[in-house]
Write a protein that holds these residues in place. Sequence first.
Motif, short mmCIF file in Angstrom:
data_model
loop_
_atom_site.label_atom_id
_atom_site.label_comp_id
_atom_site.label_asym_id
_atom_site.label_seq_id
_atom_site.Cartn_x
_atom_site.Cartn_y
_atom_site.Cartn_z
N UNK A 154 8.42 4.52 -29.35
CA UNK A 154 7.37 3.52 -29.26
C UNK A 154 7.45 2.77 -27.93
N UNK A 155 8.66 2.43 -27.50
CA UNK A 155 8.83 1.75 -26.22
C UNK A 155 8.48 2.68 -25.06
N UNK A 197 4.58 4.90 -20.77
CA UNK A 197 3.64 5.97 -20.44
C UNK A 197 2.22 5.45 -20.29
N UNK A 198 1.91 4.37 -20.98
CA UNK A 198 0.56 3.80 -20.92
C UNK A 198 0.32 3.02 -19.64
N UNK A 199 1.38 2.75 -18.88
CA UNK A 199 1.21 2.05 -17.62
C UNK A 199 1.84 0.68 -17.56
N UNK A 200 2.55 0.28 -18.61
CA UNK A 200 3.26 -0.99 -18.58
C UNK A 200 4.64 -0.79 -17.97
N UNK A 201 5.14 -1.81 -17.27
CA UNK A 201 6.46 -1.66 -16.65
C UNK A 201 7.50 -2.64 -17.20
N UNK A 202 7.08 -3.58 -18.09
CA UNK A 202 8.07 -4.48 -18.66
C UNK A 202 7.62 -4.99 -20.01
N UNK A 246 -5.68 -0.33 -20.97
CA UNK A 246 -4.49 -0.39 -20.12
C UNK A 246 -4.29 0.95 -19.42
N UNK A 247 -4.46 2.03 -20.13
CA UNK A 247 -4.32 3.34 -19.51
C UNK A 247 -5.36 3.53 -18.41
N UNK A 264 14.21 2.91 -22.16
CA UNK A 264 12.87 3.51 -22.25
C UNK A 264 12.10 3.39 -20.94
N UNK A 265 12.76 2.84 -19.91
CA UNK A 265 12.11 2.71 -18.61
C UNK A 265 11.39 1.40 -18.40
#
Length: 419
Positions: free
Chosen positions: A70-71, A76-81, A412-413, A117-118
């Motif tokens: 999930x994280x 992958x959707x473009x969030x970084x935090x 967001x994507x 999870x990045x």
Amino acid sequence: MPFLVRTIKRALTAAAVALAFAVPAAAATFEAHRGINLDIWTTWPDESRWSERDAILPFPEWRKSVTEADLAALKAAGLDFVRMPVDPSPFLSPETEGLRDDLFASVLSSARMANAAGLKVIVDLHLMPAGSNRSIGMGQVMQDPALFDRYVELVRQMGRLLAKEDPSRLAFELMNEPTLACQGAEQRDWEDRLTRIFAAARASATRLTLVLSGSCWGTAEGLSALDPKIVPDANVIWSFHSYAPFLLTHQGATWAGDFIPHVTGLPYPLDAVPKADLDAAIENVRAAIRRDAPWARRPGMLAYLDEQIAALDTPDKLAAALAQPFDLVERWAAKNGVPPAEIILGEFGMIRQEYGTQTIMPARYRAAYLHDMISLAEKRGYAWSMWGYGGAFGIVEEFDGRKAEPDVMDMIRGLGRGG
């Protein structure tokens, strides 16, 4: 005498800050752009159960349902935090005395799970009001000097816990939405308190970026009243929250005063539907007020509704209402030399469905609102984090782990593709 006491306290705190670190960092070491707030509670266990391992752990409670996959999907959707709310109340409650080490360890492992999870992480100490399920909340911490002392010590301990983490991947937010007033004695009191919790955090976490805010619920007004020079350190990020316009973002919220629970069914923006449909929606709100509001309050509420609608009923008026907090922060930053990269819109969102009600805000309205707020933040170079992952404002999930509509995350994507 109060002025003298305050001056002495500030001098002592300034000395403590100076001793906390020898050379302030040149700039914030933590850099983030696009984020989301994780859940703070999902089942809301009563404080009487906080001594039970199965009720309180893992902590935060989202760990029981949110997986590594999930994280990774957020990344992958473009969030970084992610902004990771951590309720301080269990750390201040005697009920958890035997589990305190486990609580700290679980906070650390949760942050590391997001990092793995990045995603970068802001660990956010997120006080809430006390109520039927807890004895300690924001009000108690602010009103009881001894309890505030314990909160300062908690900040010190949490800083020590997080201190060895990679400062480019983790930051520490010291208090969510302090409730002291924007001006006058309470605002000055918040500056005193902020220097105290800052000194405690910096003494134990010398490398971490610290996230700080102004008073009056962490709003733009609170930040604009704050003198950032009280914190002699450049390794900070300044936060503000905005849910403007409240009339549209909090429709039906039963906890948000006695007016807004009667407001449901309004579109975003107001001209998103034909005028006849808008007029019918407004009349439904009027009917709810006439039917359900206290008799003596009805005329005032009806007048207030008309006033609020009139302030938002054209694209230009709505744009001005959305931009007002951003403009306020922008002027504050210019006055104080704060670069845009050191400012974050820490919370914004639109309710999906109030707990225990049937009314659901159409997903297209929520996506449109969040897109407008993101555009305002990114135009100014501010980072942002949406509220929130699940629950009443749920973007990814609604209640009980059920998936929310995909509209917001699809938007967001689209940002990731330059849309």
